[in-house]
Motif scaffolding. Structure first.
Motif, PDB file in Angstrom:
ATOM      1  N   ILE A 277       0.832  -1.211   0.065  1.00 16.31           N
ATOM      2  CA  ILE A 277      -0.008   0.049   0.243  1.00 16.31           C
ATOM      3  C   ILE A 277       0.789   1.298  -0.272  1.00 16.31           C
ATOM      4  O   ILE A 277       0.601   2.190  -0.436  1.00 16.31           O
ATOM      5  CB  ILE A 277      -0.844  -0.055   1.213  1.00 16.31           C
ATOM      6  CG1 ILE A 277      -1.974  -1.289   1.148  1.00 16.31           C
ATOM      7  CG2 ILE A 277      -1.721   1.369   1.397  1.00 16.31           C
ATOM      8  CD1 ILE A 277      -2.831  -1.256   2.303  1.00 16.31           C
ATOM      9  N   ILE A 278       1.985   1.273   0.661  1.00  9.74           N
ATOM     10  CA  ILE A 278       2.962   2.423   0.882  1.00  9.74           C
ATOM     11  C   ILE A 278       3.307   2.724  -0.603  1.00  9.74           C
ATOM     12  O   ILE A 278       3.292   3.773  -1.026  1.00  9.74           O
ATOM     13  CB  ILE A 278       4.009   2.204   1.645  1.00  9.74           C
ATOM     14  CG1 ILE A 278       3.644   1.925   3.097  1.00  9.74           C
ATOM     15  CG2 ILE A 278       5.010   3.270   1.446  1.00  9.74           C
ATOM     16  CD1 ILE A 278       4.819   1.655   4.055  1.00  9.74           C
ATOM     17  N   GLY A 279       3.836   1.623  -1.363  1.00 12.45           N
ATOM     18  CA  GLY A 279       4.142   1.647  -2.779  1.00 12.45           C
ATOM     19  C   GLY A 279       3.054   2.212  -3.738  1.00 12.45           C
ATOM     20  O   GLY A 279       3.550   3.198  -4.844  1.00 12.45           O
ATOM     21  N   ASN A 280       1.980   1.825  -3.484  1.00 12.12           N
ATOM     22  CA  ASN A 280       0.713   2.071  -4.148  1.00 12.12           C
ATOM     23  C   ASN A 280       0.278   3.716  -4.134  1.00 12.12           C
ATOM     24  O   ASN A 280       0.205   4.328  -4.938  1.00 12.12           O
ATOM     25  CB  ASN A 280      -0.550   1.218  -3.762  1.00 12.12           C
ATOM     26  CG  ASN A 280      -1.552   1.532  -4.619  1.00 12.12           C
ATOM     27  OD1 ASN A 280      -2.685   2.137  -4.368  1.00 12.12           O
ATOM     28  ND2 ASN A 280      -1.759   1.087  -5.818  1.00 12.12           N
ATOM     29  N   LEU A 284       0.257   6.593  -6.666  1.00  5.26           N
ATOM     30  CA  LEU A 284      -1.053   7.243  -6.852  1.00  5.26           C
ATOM     31  C   LEU A 284      -0.687   8.799  -6.347  1.00  5.26           C
ATOM     32  O   LEU A 284      -1.422   9.847  -7.269  1.00  5.26           O
ATOM     33  CB  LEU A 284      -2.052   7.165  -5.879  1.00  5.26           C
ATOM     34  CG  LEU A 284      -2.844   5.587  -6.087  1.00  5.26           C
ATOM     35  CD1 LEU A 284      -3.803   5.223  -5.072  1.00  5.26           C
ATOM     36  CD2 LEU A 284      -3.405   5.557  -7.562  1.00  5.26           C
ATOM     37  N   ASN A 285       0.195   9.030  -5.750  1.00 10.52           N
ATOM     38  CA  ASN A 285       0.655  10.553  -5.484  1.00 10.52           C
ATOM     39  C   ASN A 285       1.492  11.018  -6.597  1.00 10.52           C
ATOM     40  O   ASN A 285       2.138  12.169  -6.240  1.00 10.52           O
ATOM     41  CB  ASN A 285       1.300  10.720  -4.123  1.00 10.52           C
ATOM     42  CG  ASN A 285       1.006  12.032  -3.366  1.00 10.52           C
ATOM     43  OD1 ASN A 285      -0.140  12.766  -3.602  1.00 10.52           O
ATOM     44  ND2 ASN A 285       1.814  12.414  -2.560  1.00 10.52           N
ATOM     45  N   GLN A 286       1.948  10.548  -7.126  1.00  9.62           N
ATOM     46  CA  GLN A 286       3.003  10.539  -8.538  1.00  9.62           C
ATOM     47  C   GLN A 286       4.275  11.113  -7.915  1.00  9.62           C
ATOM     48  O   GLN A 286       4.789  11.931  -8.479  1.00  9.62           O
ATOM     49  CB  GLN A 286       2.268  11.748  -9.541  1.00  9.62           C
ATOM     50  CG  GLN A 286       1.101  11.166 -10.136  1.00  9.62           C
ATOM     51  CD  GLN A 286       0.579  12.361 -11.188  1.00  9.62           C
ATOM     52  OE1 GLN A 286       0.945  13.448 -10.965  1.00  9.62           O
ATOM     53  NE2 GLN A 286      -0.241  11.834 -12.043  1.00  9.62           N
ATOM     54  N   ILE A 287       4.710  10.444  -6.928  1.00  7.99           N
ATOM     55  CA  ILE A 287       6.085  10.655  -6.197  1.00  7.99           C
ATOM     56  C   ILE A 287       7.171   9.700  -7.056  1.00  7.99           C
ATOM     57  O   ILE A 287       6.590   8.614  -7.264  1.00  7.99           O
ATOM     58  CB  ILE A 287       5.982  10.301  -4.735  1.00  7.99           C
ATOM     59  CG1 ILE A 287       5.068  11.090  -4.210  1.00  7.99           C
ATOM     60  CG2 ILE A 287       7.254  10.573  -4.070  1.00  7.99           C
ATOM     61  CD1 ILE A 287       4.975  10.777  -2.645  1.00  7.99           C
ATOM     62  N   SER A 288       8.365  10.294  -7.296  1.00 11.61           N
ATOM     63  CA  SER A 288       9.224   9.338  -7.760  1.00 11.61           C
ATOM     64  C   SER A 288       9.554   8.073  -7.129  1.00 11.61           C
ATOM     65  O   SER A 288       9.516   7.960  -6.099  1.00 11.61           O
ATOM     66  CB  SER A 288      10.610  10.040  -7.996  1.00 11.61           C
ATOM     67  OG  SER A 288      11.573   9.319  -8.252  1.00 11.61           O
ATOM     68  N   TYR A 289       9.642   7.084  -7.781  1.00 10.90           N
ATOM     69  CA  TYR A 289       9.719   5.642  -7.286  1.00 10.90           C
ATOM     70  C   TYR A 289      10.822   5.486  -6.594  1.00 10.90           C
ATOM     71  O   TYR A 289      11.132   4.729  -5.675  1.00 10.90           O
ATOM     72  CB  TYR A 289       9.748   4.637  -8.405  1.00 10.90           C
ATOM     73  CG  TYR A 289      10.555   4.476  -9.275  1.00 10.90           C
ATOM     74  CD1 TYR A 289      11.988   3.465  -8.984  1.00 10.90           C
ATOM     75  CD2 TYR A 289      11.152   5.389 -10.525  1.00 10.90           C
ATOM     76  CE1 TYR A 289      13.216   3.680  -9.457  1.00 10.90           C
ATOM     77  CE2 TYR A 289      12.271   5.478 -11.121  1.00 10.90           C
ATOM     78  CZ  TYR A 289      13.332   4.257 -10.722  1.00 10.90           C
ATOM     79  OH  TYR A 289      14.449   4.305 -11.354  1.00 10.90           O
ATOM     80  N   LEU A 290      11.956   6.565  -6.761  1.00 11.64           N
ATOM     81  CA  LEU A 290      12.913   6.284  -6.007  1.00 11.64           C
ATOM     82  C   LEU A 290      13.110   6.585  -4.590  1.00 11.64           C
ATOM     83  O   LEU A 290      13.896   6.241  -3.646  1.00 11.64           O
ATOM     84  CB  LEU A 290      14.073   7.631  -6.516  1.00 11.64           C
ATOM     85  CG  LEU A 290      14.669   7.189  -7.989  1.00 11.64           C
ATOM     86  CD1 LEU A 290      15.302   8.655  -8.653  1.00 11.64           C
ATOM     87  CD2 LEU A 290      15.119   6.390  -8.316  1.00 11.64           C
ATOM     88  N   TRP A 291      11.750   7.173  -4.273  1.00 13.34           N
ATOM     89  CA  TRP A 291      11.638   7.640  -2.764  1.00 13.34           C
ATOM     90  C   TRP A 291      10.903   6.132  -2.077  1.00 13.34           C
ATOM     91  O   TRP A 291      11.005   6.416  -0.893  1.00 13.34           O
ATOM     92  CB  TRP A 291      10.452   8.740  -2.595  1.00 13.34           C
ATOM     93  CG  TRP A 291      11.016   9.793  -2.902  1.00 13.34           C
ATOM     94  CD1 TRP A 291      11.317  10.813  -4.045  1.00 13.34           C
ATOM     95  CD2 TRP A 291      11.785  10.633  -1.918  1.00 13.34           C
ATOM     96  NE1 TRP A 291      11.722  11.814  -3.732  1.00 13.34           N
ATOM     97  CE2 TRP A 291      12.351  11.980  -2.530  1.00 13.34           C
ATOM     98  CE3 TRP A 291      12.200  10.375  -0.499  1.00 13.34           C
ATOM     99  CZ2 TRP A 291      12.799  12.972  -1.877  1.00 13.34           C
ATOM    100  CZ3 TRP A 291      12.800  11.539   0.412  1.00 13.34           C
ATOM    101  CH2 TRP A 291      13.187  12.718  -0.473  1.00 13.34           C
ATOM    102  N   GLU A 292      10.718   5.396  -2.913  1.00 10.36           N
ATOM    103  CA  GLU A 292       9.741   4.079  -2.034  1.00 10.36           C
ATOM    104  C   GLU A 292      10.749   3.127  -1.169  1.00 10.36           C
ATOM    105  O   GLU A 292      10.609   2.873  -0.055  1.00 10.36           O
ATOM    106  CB  GLU A 292       9.429   3.130  -3.188  1.00 10.36           C
ATOM    107  CG  GLU A 292       8.539   1.982  -2.820  1.00 10.36           C
ATOM    108  CD  GLU A 292       7.774   1.369  -3.740  1.00 10.36           C
ATOM    109  OE1 GLU A 292       7.514   0.191  -3.684  1.00 10.36           O
ATOM    110  OE2 GLU A 292       7.822   1.562  -4.976  1.00 10.36           O
ATOM    111  N   GLY A 293      12.171   3.381  -1.516  1.00  3.96           N
ATOM    112  CA  GLY A 293      13.106   2.520  -0.668  1.00  3.96           C
ATOM    113  C   GLY A 293      13.428   3.332   0.626  1.00  3.96           C
ATOM    114  O   GLY A 293      13.684   2.834   1.538  1.00  3.96           O
ATOM    115  N   CYS A 294      13.459   4.582   0.310  1.00  3.66           N
ATOM    116  CA  CYS A 294      13.574   5.467   1.322  1.00  3.66           C
ATOM    117  C   CYS A 294      12.664   5.328   2.485  1.00  3.66           C
ATOM    118  O   CYS A 294      12.722   5.301   3.743  1.00  3.66           O
ATOM    119  CB  CYS A 294      13.943   7.013   1.112  1.00  3.66           C
ATOM    120  SG  CYS A 294      15.276   7.103  -0.084  1.00  3.66           S
TER     121      CYS A 294
END
Length: 320
Positions: A277-280, A284-294
């Motif tokens: 859900i965090i990744g989703n 949905l918020n159109q944040i860069s996927y690079l932030w997902e790991g952080c």
């Protein structure tokens, strides 16, 4: 009385409550969150993390760790691609992937139990070695085609509105929860993680139990890798990059202590849902996927700190 029951339920099912709260907030913040396509994709993605989390939960319950699940996950998809090029029988493709990855898990278990190498070192080496082997087989990470239509059903099919990967995940978790709670193997895992020396004195076959937890972890990664191969129509070792972090985070979010001995297998499924859900939400918020790991790493760090403080308090209470 009712208030005490509610508090007891929340404390015992904190991860499930967190999933519900996050989903409610996300549905309010994003109108597309509860769309059929988004929820379907959510469960498909969670199923891969969740299935791998089953094996890793048993490993961590014994006080071990498995950093190799991401690489084994990607390697499974490569095996599916190799077998698909020679034999288009879905059952053979699935069994070959799970069998090969269970073998890798068994190799890890052998190194941990017989060669007495620390799990962190062994699985770190396996993570690198398996990825290297996959790159070698695929000539630098080229994708192998998985175009067997009947095989794709395990990833793209549905039973009514429910995706088949979600059904596989839930069924696997139910079996794993029963094994953990009602079988000798499950009880032995808890005993070893709680106090390995005491487990040895009680006659528990510690090495045998640990060996099978790593074998199980490899098999679960193999099943998840077969599903991703069916979903992406390809086999690629790079599909597993970073998944070990998500899987371990899911297990820890589910309340399983990294020191071993405590945790509920079923809660790892809710942990997988939170990670997904965090990744989703990021997408949905159109944040860069690079932030997902952080963000995932930050959440994991917070949970580890909280777990450490809770464990310290419980230890002080026990001593007093």
């Amino acid at each position: 009385m009712q208030e005490n029951k509610l508090k007891h339920f929340i404390s015992g099912n904190a991860t499930l409550v967190a999933v519900i709260v996050i989903m409610v907030v996300a549905s309010i913040a994003f109108e597309n969150f509860f769309s059929v396509s988004n929820i379907t994709n959510l469960f498909k993605q969670a199923s891969m993390i969740g299935i791998m989390a089953i094996g890793v939960t048993f490993v961590i319950l014994t006080g071990g760790i498995d950093l190799s699940v991401g690489s084994i996950f990607g390697f499974s998809s490569v095996i599916v691609g190799l077998v698909a090029a020679q034999c288009e029988i879905p059952f053979v493709m699935l069994v070959a992937a799970i069998g090969a990855c269970a073998g890798l898990g068994a190799l890890t278990g052998f190194c941990v139990t017989k060669l007495k190498i620390q799990p962190f070192i062994v699985t770190l080496a396996m993570m690198s070695g398996v990825k290297g082997l996959g790159l070698l087989i695929t000539q630098g990470g080229k994708s192998l085609s998985v175009s067997v239509a009947s095989f794709k059903v395990i990833a793209t099919g549905t039973v009514g509105p429910i995706p088949i990967p979600a059904i596989i995940m839930v069924a696997a978790f139910i079996v794993a929860a029963v094994v953990a709670k009602y079988t000798v193997f499950g009880r032995d895992c808890y005993a070893i993680g709680g106090n390995e020396e005491a487990a040895v004195m009680k006659g528990i076959p510690v090495n045998k139990v640990k060996f099978f937890t790593y074998l199980l972890s490899g098999a679960c990664a193999g099943l998840a890798g077969a599903i991703v191969a069916a979903r992406t129509y390809s086999g690629n070792i790079l599909l597993g990059d970073g998944y070990e972090m998500d899987v371990i985070a899911a297990v820890v979010l589910g309340g399983t202590l990294l020191s071993g001995g405590r945790g509920k297998v079923l809660n790892s499924m809710w942990g997988a849902m939170i990670i997904t859900i965090i990744g989703n939400i990021i997408n949905l918020n159109q944040i860069s996927y690079l932030w997902e790991g952080c963000i995932t790493g930050g959440v994991l760090l917070v949970i580890l700190v909280l777990q450490s403080r809770m464990t310290s308090k419980q230890h002080m209470i026990t001593q007093n």
